[in-house]
Design a protein around this motif. Sequence first.
Motif, PDB file in Angstrom:
ATOM      1  N   ALA A 121       0.855  -1.110   0.078  1.00 28.92           N
ATOM      2  CA  ALA A 121      -0.111  -0.059  -0.039  1.00 28.92           C
ATOM      3  C   ALA A 121       0.724   1.237  -0.121  1.00 28.92           C
ATOM      4  CB  ALA A 121      -0.959  -0.046   1.239  1.00 28.92           C
ATOM      5  N   PHE A 122       1.936   1.393   0.746  1.00 26.33           N
ATOM      6  CA  PHE A 122       2.875   2.337   0.728  1.00 26.33           C
ATOM      7  C   PHE A 122       3.633   2.571  -0.685  1.00 26.33           C
ATOM      8  CE2 PHE A 122       3.554   1.883   5.545  1.00 26.33           C
ATOM      9  CZ  PHE A 122       3.354   3.342   5.809  1.00 26.33           C
ATOM     10  N   LEU A 123       3.816   1.547  -1.289  1.00 28.16           N
ATOM     11  CA  LEU A 123       4.462   1.670  -2.542  1.00 28.16           C
ATOM     12  C   LEU A 123       3.552   2.212  -3.455  1.00 28.16           C
ATOM     13  CD1 LEU A 123       6.638  -1.535  -2.925  1.00 28.16           C
ATOM     14  CD2 LEU A 123       7.597   0.715  -2.709  1.00 28.16           C
ATOM     15  N   ILE A 124       2.094   1.673  -3.608  1.00 28.30           N
ATOM     16  CA  ILE A 124       1.298   2.230  -4.423  1.00 28.30           C
ATOM     17  C   ILE A 124       1.106   3.790  -4.460  1.00 28.30           C
ATOM     18  CG2 ILE A 124      -1.297   2.246  -5.215  1.00 28.30           C
ATOM     19  CD1 ILE A 124      -1.080  -0.823  -4.602  1.00 28.30           C
ATOM     20  N   GLY A 125       0.918   4.116  -2.787  1.00 31.57           N
ATOM     21  CA  GLY A 125       0.497   5.495  -2.366  1.00 31.57           C
ATOM     22  C   GLY A 125       1.766   6.477  -2.763  1.00 31.57           C
ATOM     23  N   THR A 126       2.842   6.213  -2.652  1.00 30.15           N
ATOM     24  CA  THR A 126       4.026   6.937  -2.935  1.00 30.15           C
ATOM     25  C   THR A 126       4.096   7.210  -4.504  1.00 30.15           C
ATOM     26  OG1 THR A 126       5.439   5.697  -1.227  1.00 30.15           O
ATOM     27  CG2 THR A 126       6.499   6.959  -2.960  1.00 30.15           C
ATOM     28  N   GLY A 127       3.851   6.078  -5.422  1.00 28.50           N
ATOM     29  CA  GLY A 127       3.923   6.100  -6.945  1.00 28.50           C
ATOM     30  C   GLY A 127       2.722   7.102  -7.062  1.00 28.50           C
ATOM     31  N   LEU A 128       1.450   6.999  -6.608  1.00 26.02           N
ATOM     32  CA  LEU A 128       0.507   8.007  -6.830  1.00 26.02           C
ATOM     33  C   LEU A 128       0.922   9.434  -6.665  1.00 26.02           C
ATOM     34  CD1 LEU A 128      -2.474   5.954  -5.724  1.00 26.02           C
ATOM     35  CD2 LEU A 128      -2.307   7.064  -8.189  1.00 26.02           C
ATOM     36  N   LEU A 129       1.584   9.600  -5.572  1.00 26.66           N
ATOM     37  CA  LEU A 129       1.860  11.096  -5.177  1.00 26.66           C
ATOM     38  C   LEU A 129       2.792  11.477  -6.067  1.00 26.66           C
ATOM     39  CD1 LEU A 129       1.613  10.267  -1.316  1.00 26.66           C
ATOM     40  CD2 LEU A 129       0.273  12.212  -2.554  1.00 26.66           C
ATOM     41  N   ALA A 130       4.014  10.784  -6.313  1.00 24.78           N
ATOM     42  CA  ALA A 130       5.265  11.352  -7.033  1.00 24.78           C
ATOM     43  C   ALA A 130       4.767  11.433  -8.252  1.00 24.78           C
ATOM     44  CB  ALA A 130       6.401  10.309  -6.829  1.00 24.78           C
ATOM     45  N   GLY A 131       3.851  10.630  -8.858  1.00 25.62           N
ATOM     46  CA  GLY A 131       3.506  10.896 -10.433  1.00 25.62           C
ATOM     47  C   GLY A 131       2.263  11.788 -10.464  1.00 25.62           C
ATOM     48  N   ALA A 132       1.591  12.262  -9.496  1.00 27.97           N
ATOM     49  CA  ALA A 132       0.330  12.879  -9.610  1.00 27.97           C
ATOM     50  C   ALA A 132       0.346  13.934 -10.779  1.00 27.97           C
ATOM     51  CB  ALA A 132      -0.003  13.641  -8.251  1.00 27.97           C
ATOM     52  N   VAL A 133      -0.810  13.853 -11.542  1.00 30.59           N
ATOM     53  CA  VAL A 133      -1.134  15.010 -12.570  1.00 30.59           C
ATOM     54  C   VAL A 133      -2.667  15.573 -12.356  1.00 30.59           C
ATOM     55  CG1 VAL A 133       0.456  14.076 -14.358  1.00 30.59           C
ATOM     56  CG2 VAL A 133      -1.745  13.111 -13.928  1.00 30.59           C
ATOM     57  N   HIS A 134      -3.288  14.989 -11.314  1.00 31.47           N
ATOM     58  CA  HIS A 134      -4.512  15.457 -10.845  1.00 31.47           C
ATOM     59  C   HIS A 134      -4.630  15.536  -9.355  1.00 31.47           C
ATOM     60  CE1 HIS A 134      -8.959  15.819 -10.497  1.00 31.47           C
ATOM     61  NE2 HIS A 134      -8.714  16.386 -11.596  1.00 31.47           N
ATOM     62  N   ILE A 135      -5.397  16.283  -8.910  1.00 32.74           N
ATOM     63  CA  ILE A 135      -5.707  16.376  -7.423  1.00 32.74           C
ATOM     64  C   ILE A 135      -5.950  15.222  -6.649  1.00 32.74           C
ATOM     65  CG2 ILE A 135      -7.877  17.533  -7.573  1.00 32.74           C
ATOM     66  CD1 ILE A 135      -6.945  19.246  -5.128  1.00 32.74           C
TER      67      ILE A 135
END
Length: 547
Positions: A121-135
């Motif tokens: 879950a941490f890895l998925i969350g980190t990926g989503l945050l670092a690659g965020a293109v939308h809020i």
Amino acid sequence: MAGGGIAVGVAGARATQYEAKITPAVILICLIAASGGLLFGYDLGVTGGVASLDDFLSDFFPSVVRGKANAAQNPYCQYDSQLLQLWTSTMFIAGAVAGLIAALVTRRYGRRLTMVVGGLAFLIGTGLLAGAVHISMLFLGRVFLGIGVGFANQAVPLYLCEMAPHSIRGALNICFQLATTIGILAAQCINYGTSFITPWGWRLSLGLAGVPASMLFLGGLCLPDTPVSLIQRGHPDVGRKVLERIRGTKNVDAEFLDMHDAVELSKQGNWRKLFTRTHRPQLTAAVLIPFFQQFTGINAIMFYAPQIFNSLGSGKSSSLLSAVIIGAINCVATLIAIFTVDRFGRKKLFLEGGIQMIVAEIATGIVMAATFHTNQAKITNTAAVGVLVLICIFVSGFAWSWGPLGWLVPSEIHTIETRSAGQAITVSVNFLFSFVIGQAFLSMLCKMRFGVYFFFAFWVCLATIYTIFLLPETKGVPIEEMQLMWRTHWFWRRFVTTKQERCADHAPYTVDGKEAEMTQLPVKDRSPINSVDEGTGRKDGSNDHAA
Ligand SMILES: OC[C@H]1O[C@](O)(CO)[C@@H](O)[C@@H]1O
């Protein structure tokens, strides 16, 4: 430690016969502990700095950038955005819910699997945050981090307590909190460094959480489950083999038997028992300690130090640097707690830390009230340094008292049957009120201005009174004697003992709210006293309070 030492089987009856060596497995366990704490701290400390960067704000929270442009009207309100606060606090509300689910998963499917889920879950969350293109990715990322925090903070401490040799379990408990503070400091340093990388420095800040997240995930995949968990889930033979391996000896009979007993005991109840009258003191502590820990106001500082200093007119870099200084003090003071907690005891640290926090918070409020007004764009340099020093005094007071003790004490006070349920409550309450503070602080700062520091000082007063009068000293009390400790407490004994027992001990007994004489007791309540064996002093009379 977050999640505390849910020490099923700790300090069992045969503890003196345990044999253990420091094996590679034990060292790996410490690394896992470090990665769990680091992750929690990193994700806790990273948002404040990121949310003070204009690159990030203008991409995702443009209304805050507009608000900052109008700062001259009321600088305290620059960051008053529910959405921005929600971004920080989502992780905690998700963590509070996930923690309760994780308590079940940990019991049914083992500690190792729970850690793997947490790491993933941490890895998925980190990926989503670092690659965020939308809020929406930013929010979803924080929800995943929350799931990670909930699962990891439930499983890692349990894993540690059950794997580590008996002699270092207490130290490991505080080491988890130390790792958390190192994680916060790492995030603050990285935020300072990445603030010079525009426009994508914030992605690096958020993405670097992937390093400890991978450690936790891989550690969970490669390591065995704990002997206690294996016994509990019907694999005693595998459990014994794991125990022999991690202790580096075949001579593990005593510890293995204790683990067996602990598992049997833990079957006798858990959640239901915790809600009976005899467990009222533990339940109260399991809820009040994390509540008070959060209402010291620590996370107002940990989440939002850059915003606080920015509101006072400090520039981007000096605000981020102030956060680094605060983070370093937090770390060093936690280290001091490790060396003092068993020497001075818990209550003295609670008292000293509490008074220090109250004084520092009141002084911060006074300095702000005297030197910073709403029509002013910038506080003077001297006053800014004064505020920084006072906040450091506050944070150090927290870090050698309520910080580590807020996890250590709730993990010590339970009987073995209710320990894991009690711990799950402590973790969830802690996260719930971290959420409340995360969601409310910037708005409170806007509305209450310097008064917000008096508000938190008030709660620390209540917290300190609670520790003075209602919390017994747990230093050096063996885990098996915890219930005995509550039985001798001036207030809690009335919940834990029967009327007859209290009366026989000449304890206060109340009739119509007033302390009663023995003769005022109804005869039926007096009769068992007559059966006290003169020779042994033993009393007859069962506990009539268990619901
Ligand atoms: O070090 C400060 C940190 O410690 C915690 O209490 C967690 O153990 C957090 O809520 C806080 O941010």
